[in-house]
Design a protein around this motif. Sequence first.
Motif, PDB file in Angstrom:
ATOM      1  N   MET A  17       6.052  -3.220  45.164  1.00 24.37           N
ATOM      2  CA  MET A  17       6.560  -2.415  44.089  1.00 24.37           C
ATOM      3  C   MET A  17       5.923  -2.912  42.786  1.00 24.37           C
ATOM      4  O   MET A  17       5.791  -4.106  42.572  1.00 24.37           O
ATOM      5  N   ALA A  18       5.527  -1.982  41.939  1.00 25.31           N
ATOM      6  CA  ALA A  18       4.985  -2.312  40.626  1.00 25.31           C
ATOM      7  C   ALA A  18       5.672  -1.441  39.591  1.00 25.31           C
ATOM      8  O   ALA A  18       5.913  -0.263  39.820  1.00 25.31           O
ATOM      9  N   ILE A  19       5.999  -2.065  38.469  1.00 23.67           N
ATOM     10  CA  ILE A  19       6.655  -1.356  37.377  1.00 23.67           C
ATOM     11  C   ILE A  19       5.938  -1.719  36.093  1.00 23.67           C
ATOM     12  O   ILE A  19       5.737  -2.895  35.803  1.00 23.67           O
ATOM     13  N   ALA A  20       5.536  -0.713  35.328  1.00 24.53           N
ATOM     14  CA  ALA A  20       4.849  -0.929  34.057  1.00 24.53           C
ATOM     15  C   ALA A  20       5.825  -0.671  32.925  1.00 24.53           C
ATOM     16  O   ALA A  20       6.565   0.314  32.942  1.00 24.53           O
ATOM     17  N   LEU A  21       5.812  -1.590  31.952  1.00 24.88           N
ATOM     18  CA  LEU A  21       6.692  -1.483  30.802  1.00 24.88           C
ATOM     19  C   LEU A  21       5.875  -1.294  29.538  1.00 24.88           C
ATOM     20  O   LEU A  21       4.742  -1.751  29.443  1.00 24.88           O
ATOM     21  N   ASN A  22       6.496  -0.675  28.553  1.00 25.28           N
ATOM     22  CA  ASN A  22       5.878  -0.514  27.247  1.00 25.28           C
ATOM     23  C   ASN A  22       6.904  -0.920  26.206  1.00 25.28           C
ATOM     24  O   ASN A  22       8.025  -0.435  26.208  1.00 25.28           O
ATOM     25  N   SER A  23       6.492  -1.827  25.328  1.00 27.60           N
ATOM     26  CA  SER A  23       7.375  -2.258  24.247  1.00 27.60           C
ATOM     27  C   SER A  23       6.587  -2.244  22.957  1.00 27.60           C
ATOM     28  O   SER A  23       5.606  -2.958  22.812  1.00 27.60           O
ATOM     29  N   ARG A  24       7.019  -1.426  22.022  1.00 28.01           N
ATOM     30  CA  ARG A  24       6.321  -1.341  20.740  1.00 28.01           C
ATOM     31  C   ARG A  24       6.990  -2.207  19.689  1.00 28.01           C
ATOM     32  O   ARG A  24       6.544  -2.270  18.574  1.00 28.01           O
ATOM     33  N   GLY A  25       8.078  -2.856  20.040  1.00 32.24           N
ATOM     34  CA  GLY A  25       8.776  -3.714  19.087  1.00 32.24           C
ATOM     35  C   GLY A  25       9.610  -2.901  18.118  1.00 32.24           C
ATOM     36  O   GLY A  25       9.516  -1.691  18.044  1.00 32.24           O
ATOM     37  N   GLY A  26      10.420  -3.597  17.390  1.00 31.06           N
ATOM     38  CA  GLY A  26      11.279  -2.917  16.419  1.00 31.06           C
ATOM     39  C   GLY A  26      12.445  -2.240  17.109  1.00 31.06           C
ATOM     40  O   GLY A  26      12.467  -2.065  18.314  1.00 31.06           O
ATOM     41  N   LYS A  27      13.424  -1.863  16.330  1.00 29.21           N
ATOM     42  CA  LYS A  27      14.622  -1.249  16.894  1.00 29.21           C
ATOM     43  C   LYS A  27      14.431   0.222  17.228  1.00 29.21           C
ATOM     44  O   LYS A  27      15.140   0.774  18.048  1.00 29.21           O
ATOM     45  N   ALA A  28      13.471   0.861  16.590  1.00 28.89           N
ATOM     46  CA  ALA A  28      13.273   2.289  16.823  1.00 28.89           C
ATOM     47  C   ALA A  28      12.664   2.547  18.195  1.00 28.89           C
ATOM     48  O   ALA A  28      12.911   3.578  18.798  1.00 28.89           O
ATOM     49  N   GLN A  29      11.858   1.639  18.679  1.00 27.72           N
ATOM     50  CA  GLN A  29      11.189   1.814  19.964  1.00 27.72           C
ATOM     51  C   GLN A  29      11.660   0.748  20.938  1.00 27.72           C
ATOM     52  O   GLN A  29      11.248  -0.402  20.859  1.00 27.72           O
ATOM     53  N   ALA A  30      12.537   1.085  21.854  1.00 28.45           N
ATOM     54  CA  ALA A  30      13.009   0.142  22.850  1.00 28.45           C
ATOM     55  C   ALA A  30      11.980   0.031  23.975  1.00 28.45           C
ATOM     56  O   ALA A  30      11.093   0.872  24.112  1.00 28.45           O
ATOM     57  N   THR A  31      12.096  -1.013  24.764  1.00 29.11           N
ATOM     58  CA  THR A  31      11.220  -1.186  25.919  1.00 29.11           C
ATOM     59  C   THR A  31      11.556  -0.128  26.949  1.00 29.11           C
ATOM     60  O   THR A  31      12.714   0.111  27.256  1.00 29.11           O
ATOM     61  N   GLN A  32      10.509   0.515  27.468  1.00 32.02           N
ATOM     62  CA  GLN A  32      10.686   1.596  28.436  1.00 32.02           C
ATOM     63  C   GLN A  32       9.867   1.331  29.695  1.00 32.02           C
ATOM     64  O   GLN A  32       8.843   0.654  29.650  1.00 32.02           O
ATOM     65  N   VAL A  33      10.334   1.904  30.796  1.00 34.74           N
ATOM     66  CA  VAL A  33       9.552   1.955  32.023  1.00 34.74           C
ATOM     67  C   VAL A  33       8.572   3.110  31.848  1.00 34.74           C
ATOM     68  O   VAL A  33       8.988   4.236  31.570  1.00 34.74           O
ATOM     69  N   ILE A  34       7.272   2.839  31.955  1.00 37.99           N
ATOM     70  CA  ILE A  34       6.292   3.919  31.771  1.00 37.99           C
ATOM     71  C   ILE A  34       5.608   4.321  33.069  1.00 37.99           C
ATOM     72  O   ILE A  34       4.977   5.363  33.132  1.00 37.99           O
ATOM     73  N   ALA A  35       5.750   3.485  34.115  1.00 41.92           N
ATOM     74  CA  ALA A  35       5.214   3.848  35.428  1.00 41.92           C
ATOM     75  C   ALA A  35       5.877   2.954  36.462  1.00 41.92           C
ATOM     76  O   ALA A  35       6.246   1.816  36.167  1.00 41.92           O
ATOM     77  N   LYS A  36       6.025   3.480  37.664  1.00 37.31           N
ATOM     78  CA  LYS A  36       6.549   2.663  38.757  1.00 37.31           C
ATOM     79  C   LYS A  36       6.117   3.280  40.077  1.00 37.31           C
ATOM     80  O   LYS A  36       5.835   4.475  40.164  1.00 37.31           O
ATOM     81  N   GLY A  37       6.023   2.438  41.085  1.00 36.32           N
ATOM     82  CA  GLY A  37       5.649   2.950  42.386  1.00 36.32           C
ATOM     83  C   GLY A  37       5.578   1.846  43.420  1.00 36.32           C
ATOM     84  O   GLY A  37       5.620   0.665  43.100  1.00 36.32           O
TER      85      GLY A  37
END
Length: 87
Positions: free
Chosen positions: A1-21
């Motif tokens: 299993m692989a999960i890709a995260l994206n975090s832009r920092g700051g409170k406006a942009q929370a860390t998100q799952v951007i891909a998984k499989g």
Amino acid sequence: MAIALNSRGGKAQATQVIAKGTGEVAEQILQLAFEHGVKVRSDADLATILSAVEVESEIPLEALTAVANILSYIYRAEQPSAPESSS
């Protein structure tokens, strides 16, 4: 299993799952990460938690501490090493 995260920092942009499989999709995610110099870390327990998160969804509170620890590890790994001092 692989999960890709994206975090832009700051409170406006929370860390998100951007891909998984799993399987072939997981291999493609890892291959893209390696090709683009993205740091990869293996954590089966966290992957299990994050596998329940929908793509483009924010990370749930239960996983934020683990994600923060991983991001801290990645940021430290990306910093250039401090020059060694000679005594």
